[in-house]
Write an enzyme that holds these catalytic residues in place. Sequence first.
Site, PDB file in Angstrom:
ATOM      1  N   ASP A  13       0.731  -1.282  -0.009  1.00 36.42           N
ATOM      2  CA  ASP A  13      -0.063   0.112   0.048  1.00 36.42           C
ATOM      3  C   ASP A  13       0.833   1.098   0.095  1.00 36.42           C
ATOM      4  O   ASP A  13       0.425   2.510   0.636  1.00 36.42           O
ATOM      5  CB  ASP A  13      -0.903  -0.009   1.424  1.00 36.42           C
ATOM      6  CG  ASP A  13      -1.884  -1.084   1.212  1.00 36.42           C
ATOM      7  OD1 ASP A  13      -2.116  -1.524   0.131  1.00 36.42           O
ATOM      8  OD2 ASP A  13      -2.237  -1.612   2.246  1.00 36.42           O
ATOM      9  N   GLY A  15       1.495   3.086  -2.781  1.00 31.16           N
ATOM     10  CA  GLY A  15       1.029   3.976  -3.646  1.00 31.16           C
ATOM     11  C   GLY A  15       1.454   3.511  -4.901  1.00 31.16           C
ATOM     12  O   GLY A  15       1.678   4.289  -5.905  1.00 31.16           O
ATOM     13  N   LYS A  16       1.713   2.375  -4.999  1.00 30.02           N
ATOM     14  CA  LYS A  16       2.180   1.887  -6.467  1.00 30.02           C
ATOM     15  C   LYS A  16       1.272   2.175  -7.582  1.00 30.02           C
ATOM     16  O   LYS A  16       1.645   2.426  -8.734  1.00 30.02           O
ATOM     17  CB  LYS A  16       2.290   0.098  -6.345  1.00 30.02           C
ATOM     18  CG  LYS A  16       3.544  -0.230  -5.262  1.00 30.02           C
ATOM     19  CD  LYS A  16       3.347  -1.941  -5.259  1.00 30.02           C
ATOM     20  CE  LYS A  16       2.223  -2.457  -4.489  1.00 30.02           C
ATOM     21  NZ  LYS A  16       2.123  -2.071  -3.040  1.00 30.02           N
ATOM     22  N   LYS A  18      -1.126   4.505  -8.000  1.00 32.00           N
ATOM     23  CA  LYS A  18      -0.863   5.857  -8.217  1.00 32.00           C
ATOM     24  C   LYS A  18       0.347   6.212  -9.247  1.00 32.00           C
ATOM     25  O   LYS A  18       0.180   6.959 -10.198  1.00 32.00           O
ATOM     26  CB  LYS A  18      -0.653   6.993  -6.946  1.00 32.00           C
ATOM     27  CG  LYS A  18      -0.389   8.173  -7.685  1.00 32.00           C
ATOM     28  CD  LYS A  18      -0.180   9.094  -6.521  1.00 32.00           C
ATOM     29  CE  LYS A  18       0.580  10.420  -7.219  1.00 32.00           C
ATOM     30  NZ  LYS A  18       0.334  11.596  -6.498  1.00 32.00           N
ATOM     31  N   GLY A  40      -4.819  -4.123  -3.630  1.00 31.04           N
ATOM     32  CA  GLY A  40      -5.568  -3.199  -3.955  1.00 31.04           C
ATOM     33  C   GLY A  40      -4.753  -2.024  -4.558  1.00 31.04           C
ATOM     34  O   GLY A  40      -4.162  -1.429  -3.653  1.00 31.04           O
ATOM     35  N   HIS A  41      -4.644  -1.493  -5.705  1.00 29.17           N
ATOM     36  CA  HIS A  41      -3.849  -0.668  -6.323  1.00 29.17           C
ATOM     37  C   HIS A  41      -4.968   0.812  -6.507  1.00 29.17           C
ATOM     38  O   HIS A  41      -5.839   0.362  -7.285  1.00 29.17           O
ATOM     39  CB  HIS A  41      -3.258  -1.157  -7.396  1.00 29.17           C
ATOM     40  CG  HIS A  41      -2.073  -1.911  -6.951  1.00 29.17           C
ATOM     41  ND1 HIS A  41      -1.433  -2.581  -7.923  1.00 29.17           N
ATOM     42  CD2 HIS A  41      -1.857  -2.617  -5.792  1.00 29.17           C
ATOM     43  CE1 HIS A  41      -0.589  -3.341  -7.302  1.00 29.17           C
ATOM     44  NE2 HIS A  41      -0.780  -3.300  -5.974  1.00 29.17           N
ATOM     45  N   GLN A 224       2.019  -6.030  -3.389  1.00 28.09           N
ATOM     46  CA  GLN A 224       2.327  -6.355  -2.083  1.00 28.09           C
ATOM     47  C   GLN A 224       3.580  -5.536  -1.812  1.00 28.09           C
ATOM     48  O   GLN A 224       3.930  -4.462  -2.764  1.00 28.09           O
ATOM     49  CB  GLN A 224       2.761  -7.655  -1.679  1.00 28.09           C
ATOM     50  CG  GLN A 224       1.238  -8.477  -1.411  1.00 28.09           C
ATOM     51  CD  GLN A 224       0.715  -8.911  -2.698  1.00 28.09           C
ATOM     52  OE1 GLN A 224       1.260  -9.665  -3.590  1.00 28.09           O
ATOM     53  NE2 GLN A 224      -0.436  -8.543  -3.034  1.00 28.09           N
ATOM     54  N   SER A 412       5.568  12.590  -3.740  1.00 34.52           N
ATOM     55  CA  SER A 412       4.196  12.485  -4.038  1.00 34.52           C
ATOM     56  C   SER A 412       3.394  13.363  -2.747  1.00 34.52           C
ATOM     57  O   SER A 412       3.649  13.018  -1.732  1.00 34.52           O
ATOM     58  CB  SER A 412       3.392  10.964  -4.199  1.00 34.52           C
ATOM     59  OG  SER A 412       2.179  10.891  -4.229  1.00 34.52           O
TER      60      SER A 412
END
Length: 425
Positions: A13, A15-16, A18, A40-41, A224, A412
Site C-alpha cells: 500500500d 502507492g504503487k 498511483k 488493492g491498487h 504487495q 508525491s
Amino acid sequence: MPLDLLLGLQWGDEGKGKIVDAITPDYDIIARFQGGPNAGHTIEFDGHKHVLHTIPSGIFNKNSVNVIGNGVVIDPAIFLKEIDGLNKFNIDLTNKLLISKRAHIILPTHKIIDASSEASKGKKKIGSTLKGIGPTYMDKTGRNGIRVGDIIDANWKDRYESLKEKHLNLISNFNKEIDLNLELLEDQFFKGIECLKSFNLIESENFLNQSIYQGKKILAEGAQGSLLDIDFGTYPYVTSSNTTSAGACSGLGVPPNKIKNIRGIFKAYTTRVGSGPFPTELFDSTGEKIREIGHEYGATTGRDRRCGWLDLVALKYSIQINGVTELNIMKSDVLSTIKELLVCTSYNLDGEEVKFFPYDIVSKKITPNYKEFKGWDEDITQIKDEDDLPNELIDYINFIESFVEVPIKLISVGPDRKQTIIRKK
Ligand code: GDP
Ligand code: IMO
Ligand code: MG
C-alpha cells in the site's frame, strides 16, 4: 530496449497504483508479475477513484497494453467484477489486456481453505486477505494447480472436480467450520471463467521477450511490498509470492540482464495491514492521526492499517534485496502538522545495537532507535515545484537519501495523478 520495475518497499500500500498510472504514458506495456486480488491498487484522476486488484494499473492509459503475467494468481469471480467496473469507462479491454496461459487460477475451495486455515490459527493468524492466495500458490508449487491455459480444454472440469474433492477433504480436517456458500461461490466462479475465456490468453513470456526485442518500453508492476516477500519478508507473516525484483523475472519470463531501472516506492511513514512484527508501530494519538489524515484503511479489505514511523533499517534492507536504482517518496502531505517526526536508524536487539534487518524479528523483541526531525505546518498538497516545499520536508528527504544512498526522484503530495513532483536533480 530494457525493462523497468516498480516495487513497494514496505508492507504494501505504498502507492504503487498511483505511480504506475502516472508514469504509464512513458511505457508501451505494463505487466503485473505476482500476487493476486489480495492487492488493492488505487488510482485517482478527474475526480474518480479506482481500485484495481488483478488488472495492471496502466489500464486507464489509451495507448498502453496491459499484461497479467504467469506469476499472478487470478480469481475469475473478482476478475469479472473488475472487468464490469472498467466497462463503464469505455476502455477497449479486449485489445488492451492480455493474460498469461501460465497464470494459476484461484478456486472457490482455495478461499475456503484460506479462511479455515486462518480460523484454526487463532491468535497466530497471518491476517490474510482471505482471497485464497496462499492455498493457490501451494497448489502451484505442489504441482496440482489449474492454469488459465487449461480452461480452453473441454475436459478441464474433470480436473476441477478432482481438485475440489481433494480440497473438501482437507477442509474437513480443519477444526473450524467456515460458513462460505460453495454453491454461490462456484456460480460466480464459472461466470468468471467465461469472462476470462473471452480475453486473449497468450504465452506472455514470448510476447514480452519479442516486445523487448522490438524496442517496446515495458514496466513491470509489483504488488504487495518487499517486507511481505515469501523469502525475505517477516515470515510467516508474509504473502506467498516473491514480491521483490527477482519475482519479476520468474513472474514474467524475462531475463535479469534485460532489467534496467528499479523504482522503489515508499511512504514517508510506515503502515502494515494484517498481523506480524512492526518495530516502529505507533499506538498513540499520532498513529491515529496518521491513519485519519492518510485514510489508512485497506483498499481490499477495508481493515484499519497499522501506522508508525519511517523505518530506515527496513527500507535499506528492501533497497538492497531489490537493487533499487531510484526512490519515490509517497504521502509526505500526510505528515503536515505533526510537530516532531521520528525516523528509525537502528534497532536494539538482545541489548546490542543492530543496523541491519535481522532474521528473527518475529519472536525477538526489537526496540527502534530514532532520529528526530522538526515537522512542518503547511498544506503541501497543491505544490508543483520542489523549491516551494517546506525546508523541514527537504531536510527529512535529504536525510533519507543520504542514509540509504539512493536518489529520491519523485515526491508525491496527494492521491491524484497530478499531485506528483518530479525532482530536478
Ligand atoms: P498500492 O497498493 O501500493 O497501490 O497502494 P494503495 O492504493 O493500497 O494505498 C495507497 C493509498 O494512498 C491510496 O488510497 C492512494 O490513493 C493514496 N495515495 C497515494 N499517494 C498519495 C499521496 O502522496 N498522498 C496522499 N495523501 N495519498 C496518497
Ligand atoms: P498491495 O499490492 C498490504 C498482507 C495481508 C496479510 C499478508 C498475507 O495493495 O500493496 P495474503 O492475502 O497474501 O495471504 O495476506 O499480506 N497483504 C497486503 N498488505 N497490501 C497488499 O497488497 C497486501 N497483500 C497482502 O494483509 O498480512
Ligand atoms: Mg494496496
